[in-house]
Design an enzyme around this catalytic site. Structure first.
Site, mmCIF file in Angstrom:
data_model
loop_
_atom_site.group_PDB
_atom_site.id
_atom_site.type_symbol
_atom_site.label_atom_id
_atom_site.label_comp_id
_atom_site.label_asym_id
_atom_site.label_seq_id
_atom_site.Cartn_x
_atom_site.Cartn_y
_atom_site.Cartn_z
ATOM 1 N N HIS A 142 9.890 6.474 -19.177
ATOM 2 C CA HIS A 142 10.459 6.234 -20.445
ATOM 3 C C HIS A 142 9.132 6.350 -21.375
ATOM 4 C CE1 HIS A 142 14.938 5.155 -20.294
ATOM 5 N NE2 HIS A 142 14.375 4.930 -19.085
ATOM 6 N N GLU A 176 9.040 6.724 -24.244
ATOM 7 C CA GLU A 176 9.193 6.039 -25.747
ATOM 8 C C GLU A 176 8.719 4.607 -25.846
ATOM 9 O OE1 GLU A 176 13.038 5.544 -23.827
ATOM 10 O OE2 GLU A 176 11.378 7.238 -23.596
ATOM 11 N N CYS A 208 13.955 10.329 -18.023
ATOM 12 C CA CYS A 208 14.879 9.435 -17.157
ATOM 13 C C CYS A 208 16.142 10.405 -17.040
ATOM 14 C CB CYS A 208 15.066 8.176 -17.799
ATOM 15 S SG CYS A 208 15.730 7.046 -16.428
#
Length: 208
Positions: A178, A180, A80
């Site tokens: 994202h 994660e 991002c």
């Protein structure tokens, strides 16, 4: 051997990246100081606000060392805002926008819209060296890649609008989303494997 990968811990999903890197088989540490940066084999630049991260990196005397390490070949993963920070060129950037650079791409900052336009969707991510597969993509004020240089490998495109949302150039990887978030560590595993391949001689010289 186990690579040591840092997460720039000035803003963003630091803990989530640390957990995903550990799940992918790396030793993961938070990086807030130049000495911590010097101890890592690679670096993750998390999401957040790209101009704020750049300003904080200067405040913590990390901007120039990170830029130098990237130019010297350190592997890096930008997610991002991290994609913006790795881009050589930014469209719709803030006044005085700075990036570490390294990726021969032009990104459009906040291309998918404001926070209220955030969305989730599946992203098919594949590379010539190692196919990742379909991964969950969480897009929050996300950028996209407007143009990619000849040496940049496109890893994924958003299925709805057909924009480039993941790229690789040598040891540098960037995603507009994202990875994660959501407990799926495959993108991080892809990066850890890349780090092992990129700095294998250094890792093999360490004590087991």
């Amino acid at each position: 051997m186990t690579p040591t990968i840092g997460v720039l811990a000035l803003q963003g999903d630091v803990r989530e990246h640390l957990a995903a890197l550990a799940a992918a088989g790396a030793t993961a540490i938070a990086v807030r100081r130049p000495a911590e940066l010097a101890a890592v084999d690679a670096l993750v630049l998390p999401g957040g606000e790209s101009t704020t991260i750049a300003k904080l990196a200067r405040t913590f005397e990390l901007f120039a060392p990170i830029q130098h390490r990237i130019r010297a070949g350190m592997p890096a993963l930008g997610t991002c805002a991290g994609m913006v920070l790795l881009a050589d060129r930014v469209v719709d950037g803030a006044v005085g926008q700075e990036t570490f650079g390294g990726l021969d791409i032009t990104v459009r900052r906040n291309a998918f819209g404001r926070q209220v336009a955030s969305f989730e969707g599946e992203v098919e991510m594949a590379g010539s060296a190692n196919a990742v597969g379909t991964v969950p993509g969480v897009f929050i004020r996300a950028p996209w890649v407007e143009e990619a240089g000849a040496g940049v490998e496109v890893l994924a495109q958003d299925p709805a609008v057909g924009r480039i949302v993941a790229v690789r150039q040598g040891p540098l990887v960037a995603t507009a989303f994202h990875p994660e978030v959501g407990g799926d560590a495959r993108v991080h595993s892809f990066f850890v494997d890349l780090v092992r391949a990129s700095v294998g001689d250094t890792l093999s010289a360490r004590p087991a």
